[in-house]
Design a protein around this motif. Structure first.
Motif, PDB file in Angstrom:
ATOM      1  N   THR A  53       1.041   4.024  -2.872  1.00 44.28           N
ATOM      2  CA  THR A  53       0.785   5.417  -2.519  1.00 44.28           C
ATOM      3  C   THR A  53       1.873   6.329  -3.067  1.00 44.28           C
ATOM      4  O   THR A  53       1.607   7.445  -3.536  1.00 44.28           O
ATOM      5  N   LYS A 108      -7.699  -1.978  -0.523  1.00 46.08           N
ATOM      6  CA  LYS A 108      -6.948  -0.717  -0.568  1.00 46.08           C
ATOM      7  C   LYS A 108      -5.977  -0.689  -1.746  1.00 46.08           C
ATOM      8  O   LYS A 108      -5.779   0.352  -2.379  1.00 46.08           O
ATOM      9  N   ALA A 109      -5.370  -1.832  -2.025  1.00 45.84           N
ATOM     10  CA  ALA A 109      -4.457  -1.905  -3.163  1.00 45.84           C
ATOM     11  C   ALA A 109      -5.203  -1.662  -4.471  1.00 45.84           C
ATOM     12  O   ALA A 109      -4.735  -0.927  -5.352  1.00 45.84           O
ATOM     13  N   THR A 121      -6.032   2.083  -4.747  1.00 43.16           N
ATOM     14  CA  THR A 121      -4.870   2.928  -5.053  1.00 43.16           C
ATOM     15  C   THR A 121      -4.431   2.749  -6.501  1.00 43.16           C
ATOM     16  O   THR A 121      -4.044   3.719  -7.162  1.00 43.16           O
ATOM     17  N   THR A 175     -14.272   0.866   0.863  1.00 46.94           N
ATOM     18  CA  THR A 175     -13.125   0.938  -0.048  1.00 46.94           C
ATOM     19  C   THR A 175     -13.513   0.422  -1.426  1.00 46.94           C
ATOM     20  O   THR A 175     -13.105   0.974  -2.450  1.00 46.94           O
ATOM     21  N   ILE A 194       0.842  -1.203   0.000  1.00 52.18           N
ATOM     22  CA  ILE A 194       0.000   0.000   0.000  1.00 52.18           C
ATOM     23  C   ILE A 194       0.875   1.250   0.000  1.00 52.18           C
ATOM     24  O   ILE A 194       0.602   2.213  -0.711  1.00 52.18           O
ATOM     25  N   GLU A 208      -6.666  -5.018   2.925  1.00 49.10           N
ATOM     26  CA  GLU A 208      -5.432  -4.627   2.244  1.00 49.10           C
ATOM     27  C   GLU A 208      -5.553  -4.803   0.734  1.00 49.10           C
ATOM     28  O   GLU A 208      -5.083  -3.968  -0.027  1.00 49.10           O
TER      29      GLU A 208
END
Length: 1102
Positions: free
Chosen positions: A152, A213-214, A217, A266, A148, A210
C-alpha cells in the motif's frame, strides 16, 4: 510540553457529541500542534491508542496538519524531519488497515513534495524495498512488516507517476525516480507477483484473502507505473507480466453463480485492473505492446463472449465486460488492429456485441424502479448532463456500442486496382471523384448494417413476441452508435434508414415505451447527420413523444426525457420549426404537472430560447407569468438547497429575459413597435420582481430578529439576470417603489459581498447588474445606494452595508480571482468611481472604494508583474482611476505595499502605453484618454515632490507623447472608420452570397478528402505549449473574454476632461524640465508635432 496523555484526552474530546467540547479540544490541539514533538505523539497514538476511535482521530488530525503545513505544489520541500519520515514509514508498515488508509495520505503528501518534486529522501526506496522483501507473506509469517501495508505504501509512492509530471515537455522522458522504483522494487516484485498468482490459481476453490489483496495491490502499482510512462527495466518483462494478468482474467467466472465473498470480489478487482493495464499498454506503449496484442485480443474475446449474461451479472463483472470491449476497441484503432480483429468481426457482432445491446430483465426493472438511472445509462444526452466520474455508468452496453462504431468506421487495407482502372480514375473531373476511391468500403456498409437489417421491425403481427421487441431495442442501440459512419454517407442513405427503420415505430410500437424512448435517443444521436428534408418529420414525431402519457402501470418519463434531448439536438443542428408556438404551448401547458417532467421541460425551454432568438421572443411576454407561477409553487423559504426544478426554472427565466432584451427594437423602428416592447418589458419586470421578492425579501420579513437567516445565494447568476431585467423595466420613481428595487438591490449587494464560490460561469451577469445599478442611480437616485438609510421601526431589518459598499467588497475580491473576473471587475472600478454623483457627505464612501480597489489591483499586479501579460492593462488602468481621485493616498498605498511602489507602477504604465507592448495594449479611445490624463497627473505629482524621479518622469513624458499621438489619430480616423465598416459590411453580405456557392464547390471538390487527424506528436506538442503558457502566467482567454477587453470603459465625469488642454498645460508649466536638455526619439517628436502642430514652439530645438 504536551505529553501523550494530554493529547490522547483531547483527541477523545474531538469525537464527543458535545459541540462545545469538540471546539475547545480542537482549539487546544491547534495550539499544541506548534510544538516539535506533536506529530510524533500523533503517530504513537495512531498505533497504540486505547481504542480504534482514538487511533483514527490521531491519524486524521495528523493528515489535516500535514496538509496545512506542506506545500502540495512541490515548489518547496516539506521541511519534515528525517526522523519523522522514518517513523512514519515504520508506522505504516505495522498499523491496522483502517488507520493505514488515513496515514498513507500523510505519506503521499510528503512524498509528493520531497521525493517526486524535489528528488529528496534518498533512503526511501531502499528502505521500502527491504520492507517488502522482509514482509510476512514473502519472508515468513514471523516478520514484523505486513506485506499488504508495504505494498500500500508502494502504491501511494507510485500514484503521482500515473500522470505526466511536466506537461510542458511534449515527449517527457521517464522520471529518474520512477526508473529507480521500477529497477529496485517493481522488477523483483514481478517474481513475487508470479508466485502469488500461481498460488492463488492453484487454490482457486479456497483462495487466501491476503494473497488476493497482495495481487490486487501489485496490479494497482503496475497500472500506475505504466499508465503514462514506461520504465526501461519494466519493458522487457511485459510478456511474462501479461501472461500472469491473463491467467487472472481466465480464472474469472461469468456463469452468474459466483459468490460475493471478499476473496472473489478482490479477484474481480484484480481482473478489472488487469484490463486497465492492457488498455494503457495498447494506447500509450505501442512499441512495447505490438507483439502482445494477439494474446490480448484473444483474452478480451474470451471475456466479451459472456455478454449474453449481462442482465444477471453483478456490477463488477459487468464493468470487466465493458473493459473487455474497450480493449478490443483500443486494439482495433492501432496499426495492426485490423489484421488482429477483423477475422473475428462476425463472431464479435453476433455473439458479443449484439447480445449486450438487446433489452433484458435488468433494463425493465431499472426503468420501473429508477427511471433516472435508466436514462443515464441508456439514453444519455445534454438535456441531463452527468457531472463527475461515475464508473457505474460505464456499462457493457455502452462499450459494445462504442466498439460497434469503431468497427463500422474501419476499412482495412486498400484493395489492389488494375493500372487501367487507375488511369481511368485519374482522368475523372475533380467534382466527379468517387468517395470510395481505391475501392475501400467500410465495415458499416459491408457488415454492420446488413446484420442489423436481418431483425424485423415490430408490427401488429409480431408485437406479442418478446424476443422481437428485445432484439429491436438492440438494433436501435446499435444505430445510435453509428453516427460517425452515417455522417460519411450520402443523405439519401440516412433518409432511407430513418424512414424505414425508425419513424414507423412511432405508429406501430407506441404501446412499447422502451422502444419509443430508444428511437428518440437514436434520432438525437443522429441529429448532426440528419438530412434537411427529414428534420420536419422527425421533429413532429418527437413533439408527440414529448407529451406521451404514462401507460397504466408503466411510466413514460424516459420517453419524454429522451424526446426533449433529441429536440434539443435537432435545434442545436440548425433546425428551425416553421412556428415555435406549438412547441412552447406544449411545454408551458405541461410545466407544473410533475416536478421531474417540469425540470426537463425548463431545460428544453432554455435551449429553445438560446437558438430561437427573435422567432421565440414575440411569445415571451405571454408565457413568463405562467412560468413564474410554477417556479413560485416549488419555491419554499425553508428548503435549501433548492430542488432541481427551481434551479432550472430560474435558469430558463434568465435566458428568456436575456432573449427578450436582445429583441429590443432599433431606434429607427416605428414608435408603436417600441411602445409595445416597453409595455411588455414592464410586465416582464413585474413578474420577475415578484419572484425576487419571494426569494430574497420574504425570508427576512418572516423570521424573528433573533432567528434571522440571510437568503440563500443559490442561482445568484440567473437571479442577477432577472434583477437586471427588473431594472430595465423602470421608467420612473413610482416603478422603483412598486417593484421594491432598492430593497432587492440591498439584499443582492449583501449577498455578493459574501460571495466566495468563484466560477467563470457563475458571476458574469453580476458585473452587468453593477453597471445597470449605476445607470439607474444616475437617473433616479436610489435609496441606500451610497449610504445606508436606517428605516424607523417597525420596518424589517436591512443589511448594514450600503449597496455600493457591498458591490465594492465584491469587486475588490473579484480582482484577485481568475483572469476574466479581473477584467470585468476592473471595468466596474471605473464605473463606480467616475459615474455616480458623490457629494461632500458621501466623499468618504468614494475614498474608501478607491482605497479598497487600489489595494486589490496593486497586490494582484505585483503577483503577475514578473512577466507582461494581458492582465497588466486592466489592473494598471483600474489603479489609474483610483489615483486620479486621490493621488497622495493611492501613492501611499503603493509605497507601503511594495518598496518604490510608485516607480514600479509608473514603469508599468510606460510599458503598457508603448505601441510595441507584447501583451494586450491600449486599443480604445477611453483607455487612451484615461492613460493620458493619468500620466499627466503622475508627472506633475512627481515634479511637485522634487525627489529623484528623473528617469521615471522622462519615461512617463515619452509615453504621454506617444499615447496622445495615438489618441489624436484614433479620434481623427473614427468617422472614416465607421464609414469603412459600413461599406465592408455591405461587401461582406455580397461575399457571403457568393461564398455560399464557392463553399458548395469546395465541398464537392474535396468531399473525398479525409478529415485531417492530429497525430500523437502534434497533440502532445500543442498541449505542452498550452501548459507552458499557463505556467508562465500567460492568460488564455475565452472568446467572450476577448470581446470584453475591447469594450469602452465608462469614464463618467472624466469624459468632460479635455485631455489636450491637460497636456498643453503640463508642457507649458514644466517645459524647462520635461523638454529642454532631454533626448527624445526623432520619430516620436515628428509624429507628436504632426498630430499637434500647435506644440511646435515648445520643441523648436528639435
Amino acid at each position: 510540553m504536551a505529553d501523550l496523555t494530554q493529547i490522547a484526552h483531547l483527541l477523545n474530546q474531538t469525537i464527543s457529541p458535545d459541540a462545545t467540547a469538540v471546539h475547545t479540544s480542537t482549539y487546544e490541539l491547534d495550539r499544541l500542534s506548534l510544538t516539535h514533538r506533536f506529530p510524533f505523539h500523533l503517530l504513537s497514538i495512531s498505533t497504540g491508542g486505547e481504542n480504534q476511535g482514538q487511533k483514527i482521530a490521531a491519524a486524521t488530525y495528523l493528515k489535516n496538519l500535514t496538509r496545512r503545513n506542506v506545500d502540495t505544489s512541490g515548489a518547496t520541500p516539506s521541511n519534515v524531519s528525517k526522523e519523522f519520515k522514518d517513523q512514519l514509514v515504520q508506522t505504516l508498515l505495522q498499523v491496522e488497515f483502517p488507520v493505514l488508509k488515513i496515514l498513507v495520505e500523510v505519506f503521499r503528501i510528503v512524498v509528493s513534495a520531497d521525493f517526486v518534486k524535489q528528488s529528496l529522501w534518498p533512503e526511501l526506496v531502499p528502505n521500502l524495498k527491504s520492507a517488502i522483501q522482509n514482509s510476512h507473506l514473502i519472508n515468513g509469517s514471523n516478520s514484523t512488516w505486513n506485506t499488504i501495508n508495504a505494498l500500500t505504501v508502494l502504491h501511494a509512492l507510485l500514484r503521482p507517476f500515473q500522470y505526466f509530471l511536466n506537461p510542458k515537455v511534449a515527449k517527457e522522458p521517464v522520471p529518474p525516480q520512477l526508473e529507480l522504483i521500477a529497477n529496485e522494487i517493481l522488477v523483483p516484485l514481478l517474481i513475487v507477483f508470479h508466485q502469488f498468482v500461481g498460488k492463488a490459481l492453484a487454490n482457486n476453490e479456497r483462495a487466501e484473502i491476503e494473497i488476493e489483496k497482495a495481487i490486487l495491490t501489485i496490479c494497482k502499482c503496475l497500472h500506475f507505473a505504466v499508465k503514462s510512462y514506461m520504465p526501461s527495466t519494466l519493458a522487457p518483462l511485459l510478456p511474462s507480466l501479461s501472461q500472469d494478468l491473463m491467467s487472472i482474467l481466465s480464472s474469472l467466472s461469468f456463469d452468474c453463480s459466483v459468490t460475493q465473498e471478499d476473496v472473489y470480489l478482490t479477484r474481480l478487482k484484480s481482473g478489472k485492473r488487469s484490463l486497465l493495464i492492457f488498455s494503457s499498454l495498447v494506447t500509450r506503449h505501442r512499441k512495447h505492446s505490438d507483439k502482445l496484442m494477439p494474446d490480448i485480443i484473444n483474452c478480451a474475446l474470451n471475456i466479451v463472449k459472456f455478454s449474453k449474461n449481462t442482465s444477471r451479472l453483478p456490477f463488477l463483472l459487468e464493468r470487466i465486460l465493458s473493459l473487455g470491449f474497450d480493449v478490443i476497441s483500443n486494439v482495433l484503432e492501432t496499426g495492426p488492429g485490423w489484421r488482429l480483429v477483423s477475422p473475428h468481426f462476425t463472431t464479435l457482432l453476433e455473439s458479443a456485441i449484439f447480445p449486450a445491446l438487446v433489452m433484458n430483465e435488468k433494463d425493465v426493472s431499472e426503468w420501473e424502479e429508477d427511471a433516472d438511472e435508466y436514462i443515464r445509462k441508456n439514453l444519455p444526452s445534454d438535456i441531463d448532463e452527468i457531472c463527475g466520474w461515475r464508473e457505474y455508468l460505464f456499462t457493457a452496453r455502452k462499450s459494445a456500442v462504442n466498439l460497434l462504431g469503431v468497427i463500422s468506421m474501419s476499412k482495412g487495407p486498400p484493395m489492389e486496382t488494375s493500372i487501367d482502372s487507375l488511369s481511368a480514375s485519374a482522368k475523372r473531373k475533380k467534382g466527379q471523384k468517387n468517395k470510395r476511391s481505391n475501392q475501400r468500403r467500410s465495415m458499416g456498409e459491408l457488415l454492420v448494417l446488413p446484420f442489423l437489417s436481418k431483425f424485423p421491425m415490430p408490427s401488429d403481427s409480431n408485437m406479442s413476441k418478446k424476443k422481437i421487441l428485445n432484439d429491436y431495442f438492440g438494433v436501435l442501440m446499435a444505430y445510435g452508435g453509428l453516427q460517425d459512419f452515417l455522417r460519411e454517407q450520402e443523405s439519401g442513405y440516412v433518409t432511407i434508414l430513418i424512414r424505414t427503420r425508425i419513424l414507423p415505430l412511432y405508429t406501430v410500437a407506441v404501446s412499447v415505451p422502451h422502444l419509443i424512448a430508444s428511437a428518440n435517443w437514436v434520432l438525437g444521436e443522429l441529429g448532426s447527420c440528419l438530412p434537411e428534408e427529414m428534420s420536419a418529420d422527425v421533429y413532429s414525431q418527437l413533439l408527440m413523444a414529448l407529451v406521451m402519457p404514462d401507460k397504466q402501470d408503466t411510466s413514460c418519463y424516459p420517453v419524454r426525457v429522451s424526446a426533449a434531448g433529441a429536440i434539443t439536438t435537432l435545434l442545436d443542428n440548425d433546425y428551425m420549426p416553421p412556428d415555435f408556438l406549438p412547441l412552447l404551448q406544449v411545454i408551458v401547458t405541461n410545466i407544473g404537472n410533475d416536478e421531474n417532467d417540469s425540470s426537463i421541460l425548463f431545460q428544453l425551454l432554455s435551449s429553445i430560447m438560446e437558438v430561437g432568438d427573435e422567432k421565440v421572443a414575440v411569445h415571451i411576454p405571454h408565457i413568463i407569468p405562467s412560468l413564474v407561477g410554477s417556479v413560485s409553487k416549488w419555491l419554499t423559504s425553508d428548503l435549501e438547497p433548492w430542488p432541481q426544478v427551481v434551479e432550472r426554472g430560474i435558469a430558463a427565466l434568465a435566458v428568456m429575459g436575456q432573449t427578450w432584451e436582445d429583441s429590443r427594437p432599433e431606434v429607427s423602428e416605428l414608435n408603436g413597435v417600441q411602445e409595445k416592447w416597453v409595455a411588455d418589458q414592464a410586465a416582464i419586470g413585474k413578474a420577475f420582481a415578484a419572484l425576487l421578492q419571494q426569494v430574497w425579501l420574504t425570508p427576512i420579513c418572516t423570521q424573528d430578529e433573533q432567528d434571522q437567516k440571510f437568503p440563500t445565494s443559490s442561482c445568484i447568476e440567473d437571479l442577477s439576470t432577472l434583477l437586471r431585467s427588473v431594472m430595465l423595466s423602470v421608467d420612473g420613481d413610482h416603478m422603483i417603489q412598486e417593484l421594491k428595487v432598492s430593497e432587492l438591490l440591498s439584499v443582492w449587494a449583501e449577498m455578493i459581498a459574501e460571495w466566495h464560490a468563484w466560477e467563470e460561469s457563475e458571476d458574469l451577469s453580476i458585473f452587468d447588474v453593477i453597471k445597470e445599478i449605476v445607470n439607474l442611480d444616475r437617473s433616479y437616485r436610489l435609496k441606500n445606494f451610497l449610504v445606508k438609510e436606517t428605516p424607523p421601526p417597525p420596518a424589517p431589518p436591512v443589511p448594514e452595508r450600503s449597496i455600493v459598499e457591498g458591490i465594492g467588497t465584491f469587486v475588490s475580491e473579484a480582482i484577485k480571482q481568475y483572469p476574466s473576473a479581473t477584467y470585468r471587475a476592473c471595468s466596474c472600478v471605473h464605473t463606480l468611481l467616475h459615474c455616480p454623483t458623490y457629494s461632500l457627505e458621501t466623499e468618504g464612501v468614494k475614498q474608501s472604494l478607491a482605497i479598497a480597489f487600489s489595494r486589490a489591483a496593486f497586490s494582484r499586479f505585483v503577483e503577475v508583474r514578473s512577466t507582461p501579460d494581458s492582465l497588466w492593462k486592466p489592473l494598471l488602468l483600474a489603479m489609474s482611476s483610483c489615483y486620479l481621485c486621490y493621488p497622495e493616498i493611492i501613492e501611499g498605498i503603493m509605497e507601503k505595499s511594495e518598496e518604490a511602489g510608485i516607480t514600479i507602477w509608473a514603469s508599468a504604465l510606460c510599458h503598457v502605453s508603448n505601441s510595441s507592448f507584447e501583451a494586450a495594449g491600449l486599443t480604445t479611445e477611453s483607455e487612451m484618454k484615461l492613460m493620458v490624463i493619468t500620466l499627466a497627473q503622475l508627472i506633475e505629482q512627481l515634479l511637485k515632490q522634487g525627489k529623484s524621479y528623473g528617469d521615471s518622469i522622462h519615461n512617463c513624458f515619452t509615453s504621454l507623447m506617444e499615447v496622445s499621438t495615438q489618441l489624436k489619430e484614433l479620434q481623427d480616423e473614427k468617422g472614416d472608420e465607421e464609414e469603412a465598416e459600413e461599406s465592408e459590411n455591405d461587401d461582406d453580405d455580397e461575399d457571403e452570397d457568393s461564398g455560399d456557392d464557392d463553399s458548395e464547390d469546395y465541398d464537392d471538390e474535396d468531399s473525398e478528402v479525409e478529415e485531417y487527424e492530429e497525430t500523437e506528436e502534434e497533440f502532445l506538442d500543442r498541449y505542452a505549449k498550452a501548459a507552458g503558457a499557463l505556467e508562465n502566467g500567460s492568460v488564455i482567454m475565452e472568446e467572450g473574454d476577448v470581446e470584453d477587453q475591447e469594450l469602452d470603459m465608462e469614464l463618467g465625469q472624466l469624459l468632460a476632461v479635455d485631455e489636450q488642454k491637460v497636456v498643453l498645460s503640463l508642457i507649458d508649466k514644466y517645459r524647462h524640465v520635461l523638454i529642454q536638455e532631454q533626448d527624445f526619439p526623432s520619430q516620436l517628436i515628428t509624429n507628436f508635432l504632426n498630430a499637434f502642430p500647435e506644440y511646435g514652439l515648445y520643441f523648436h530645438q528639435y
